[in-house]
Design an enzyme around this catalytic site. Structure first.
Site, PDB file in Angstrom:
ATOM      1  N   ASP A  10     -13.672  -9.627  -6.694  1.00  0.00           N
ATOM      2  CA  ASP A  10     -13.107 -11.001  -6.194  1.00  0.00           C
ATOM      3  C   ASP A  10     -14.113 -11.444  -5.214  1.00  0.00           C
ATOM      4  O   ASP A  10     -15.157 -11.156  -5.103  1.00  0.00           O
ATOM      5  CB  ASP A  10     -11.722 -10.507  -5.535  1.00  0.00           C
ATOM      6  CG  ASP A  10     -12.124  -9.809  -4.416  1.00  0.00           C
ATOM      7  OD1 ASP A  10     -13.017  -9.012  -4.150  1.00  0.00           O
ATOM      8  OD2 ASP A  10     -11.025  -9.903  -3.319  1.00  0.00           O
ATOM      9  N   TYR A  44      -9.730  -9.926 -12.904  1.00  0.00           N
ATOM     10  CA  TYR A  44      -9.541  -9.210 -11.430  1.00  0.00           C
ATOM     11  C   TYR A  44      -8.183  -8.509 -11.315  1.00  0.00           C
ATOM     12  O   TYR A  44      -8.192  -7.136 -10.947  1.00  0.00           O
ATOM     13  CB  TYR A  44      -9.677 -10.160 -10.313  1.00  0.00           C
ATOM     14  CG  TYR A  44      -9.048  -9.801  -9.117  1.00  0.00           C
ATOM     15  CD1 TYR A  44      -9.861  -8.751  -8.398  1.00  0.00           C
ATOM     16  CD2 TYR A  44      -7.743  -9.874  -8.780  1.00  0.00           C
ATOM     17  CE1 TYR A  44      -9.118  -8.443  -7.312  1.00  0.00           C
ATOM     18  CE2 TYR A  44      -7.401  -9.315  -7.666  1.00  0.00           C
ATOM     19  CZ  TYR A  44      -7.997  -8.353  -6.937  1.00  0.00           C
ATOM     20  OH  TYR A  44      -7.182  -7.817  -6.221  1.00  0.00           O
ATOM     21  N   LEU A  72       3.285 -21.702  -1.059  1.00  0.00           N
ATOM     22  CA  LEU A  72       2.344 -21.079  -1.245  1.00  0.00           C
ATOM     23  C   LEU A  72       1.329 -21.571  -2.056  1.00  0.00           C
ATOM     24  O   LEU A  72       0.061 -21.083  -2.039  1.00  0.00           O
ATOM     25  CB  LEU A  72       2.795 -19.577  -2.063  1.00  0.00           C
ATOM     26  CG  LEU A  72       1.854 -18.344  -2.009  1.00  0.00           C
ATOM     27  CD1 LEU A  72       1.322 -17.936  -0.476  1.00  0.00           C
ATOM     28  CD2 LEU A  72       2.469 -17.056  -2.502  1.00  0.00           C
ATOM     29  N   GLY A  73       1.517 -22.645  -2.840  1.00  0.00           N
ATOM     30  CA  GLY A  73       0.588 -23.238  -3.585  1.00  0.00           C
ATOM     31  C   GLY A  73       0.175 -22.730  -5.171  1.00  0.00           C
ATOM     32  O   GLY A  73       0.697 -21.444  -5.264  1.00  0.00           O
ATOM     33  N   GLU A 108      -0.773  -8.810  -5.922  1.00  0.00           N
ATOM     34  CA  GLU A 108      -2.050  -9.271  -6.508  1.00  0.00           C
ATOM     35  C   GLU A 108      -2.060 -10.573  -7.213  1.00  0.00           C
ATOM     36  O   GLU A 108      -3.190 -11.545  -6.770  1.00  0.00           O
ATOM     37  CB  GLU A 108      -2.537  -8.283  -7.815  1.00  0.00           C
ATOM     38  CG  GLU A 108      -2.930  -7.008  -7.154  1.00  0.00           C
ATOM     39  CD  GLU A 108      -4.177  -6.904  -6.496  1.00  0.00           C
ATOM     40  OE1 GLU A 108      -4.739  -7.781  -6.179  1.00  0.00           O
ATOM     41  OE2 GLU A 108      -3.991  -5.846  -5.775  1.00  0.00           O
ATOM     42  N   ARG A 114       0.973  -1.064   0.018  1.00  0.00           N
ATOM     43  CA  ARG A 114       0.005  -0.114  -0.062  1.00  0.00           C
ATOM     44  C   ARG A 114       0.932   1.111   0.069  1.00  0.00           C
ATOM     45  O   ARG A 114       2.163   1.003   0.448  1.00  0.00           O
ATOM     46  CB  ARG A 114      -0.873   0.113   1.314  1.00  0.00           C
ATOM     47  CG  ARG A 114      -1.738  -1.203   1.415  1.00  0.00           C
ATOM     48  CD  ARG A 114      -3.135  -0.847   1.512  1.00  0.00           C
ATOM     49  NE  ARG A 114      -4.087  -1.920   1.170  1.00  0.00           N
ATOM     50  CZ  ARG A 114      -4.919  -2.636   1.909  1.00  0.00           C
ATOM     51  NH1 ARG A 114      -4.751  -2.316   3.333  1.00  0.00           N
ATOM     52  NH2 ARG A 114      -5.938  -3.501   1.634  1.00  0.00           N
TER      53      ARG A 114
END
Length: 350
Positions: A134, A116, A76-77, A33, A21
């Site tokens: 989302d 997205y 993290l997959g 993202e 941010r």
DNA sequence: AATGCGGGGCA
DNA sequence: TGCCCAGCATT
């Protein structure tokens, strides 16, 4: 105040201080993202910090070997995200001279960037008025506007995309988008939201109808598949083993694993030898000794598959072709299941 | 339009 | 245990 004003006001006082941010640099925004797709902030955060440290720029990421990217992504997959991330970094670095596309349509062309993510980056970095949709947005909109169309069916997805555009604040699109998602993550949570403390309370259709617990509506997903994996952990004369890359399609594509034999059920101790040729590895048949490592299968649960996994120690008298020293096996990108085994076998066997 | 793809956290 | 998570690619 209308819907978007409440979201923006709420966001100003409730936003979490997260490292992606307070920047409009597309590189960290894009990285965050991708990492947060289907992933909670708490889980993705350490990976984000790790990647920014290893790859400060998109050029650094592009220049790395894919194996290094996968190793950092390990745990993290959804590993296609890492492969697509790397491919997109190469595209940006080599075809766009290191500059990110600055439009929704341009971003959409990048591997791993869908509707997205293109909306998120284009709105946060370039103030292009695109609404993000989302899981959080589906939940907030379906409740506030009392929409019971399934959010995981095409008609519902089209409906919510249109609704999201109608209620967005185009003038403060970046903060509005992030605020709406933050609102879904912290206030309008999936289970037992604290509606008494909600700033939207008065206008929420779900509250008015007493249907907060029923929304959003989701169509049931398919059941999980059960599979039986036998991992053969070869140990040759020089304390080396074998790791091979999983080539897709399927789970863990691009990651490494030990020779694998899949079976129809749990294999008994006296049944494993007959299965060794199934691994397709020359030399395993010469094993002096094949010993079950874990007495009961390890049940490894993925979203779509339940794996019953047995590791077998395969002692080899000779020298294995293309083997890697056991002391170095930890440097390969592997599924969490394999990483756990490596850690256990290191502590208990060697 | 449907399906596959990880791993972890929470009630 | 089942559900959910800042979704996407492929078929």
């Amino acid at each position: 105040m209308e819907f978007s004003d409440v979201i923006l006001a709420w966001y100003r006082t409730h936003k979490r201080d997260l490292p992606w941010r307070n920047t409009r640099d597309p590189y960290p925004i894009w990285l965050s993202e991708i990492m947060l797709q289907q992933t909670r902030v708490a889980q993705g955060l350490p990976y984000f910090l790790k990647f920014m440290e290893h790859f400060p720029t998109v050029g650094d990421l592009a220049a790395a070997p894919e194996e290094e990217v996968l190793k950092l992504w390990q745990g993290l997959g959804y590993y296609s995200r890492a492969r697509n991330l790397h491919a997109a970094a190469k595209t940006i670095s080599r075809e766009y001279e290191g500059n990110f596309p600055q439009t929704y349509e341009g971003l959409l062309k990048l591997k791993g960037v869908g509707a997205y993510t293109a909306a998120a980056i284009s709105s946060i970095c370039f103030q292009e008025p695109n609404p993000v949709v989302d899981g959080n947005v589906y939940r907030v909109l379906s409740r506030y506007f009392g929409v019971d169309l399934p959010v995981n069916a095409p008609e519902g997805m089209r409906y919510f995309a249109k609704l999201a555009r109608e209620v967005m604040d185009a003038e403060q699109i970046g903060d509005y988008n992030q605020g709406l998602m933050e609102f879904g993550a912290l206030q309008c949570v999936p289970r037992n939201p604290d509606c008494a403390a909600c700033p939207l309370g008065g206008g929420c259709e779900a509250v008015r109808q007493g249907r907060v617990g029923e929304l959003p509506v989701k169509l049931p997903k398919k059941g999980v598949r059960t599979r039986y994996f036998n991992y053969l952990f070869p140990v040759d004369r020089e304390f080396r083993t074998l790791l091979t890359r999983r080539n897709g399609p399927g789970i863990w594509e691009g990651l490494f694993e030990f020779p694998l034999v899949e079976s129809g059920g749990v294999v008994p101790e006296d049944g494993i030898r007959a299965l060794l040729p199934g691994a397709g590895i020359q030399g395993l048949g010469e094993a002096t000794d094949v010993v079950r490592f874990n007495p009961n299968p390890i049940i490894h649960k993925l979203s779509h598959q339940h794996l019953y996994v047995t590791f077998w120690i395969v002692h080899l008298p000779g020298s294995l072709e293309g083997a890697v020293p056991i002391s170095q096996m930890h440097s390969y990108p592997v599924p969490v299941l394999i990483a756990n085994f490596m850690e256990t076998v290191k502590n208990s066997y060697f």
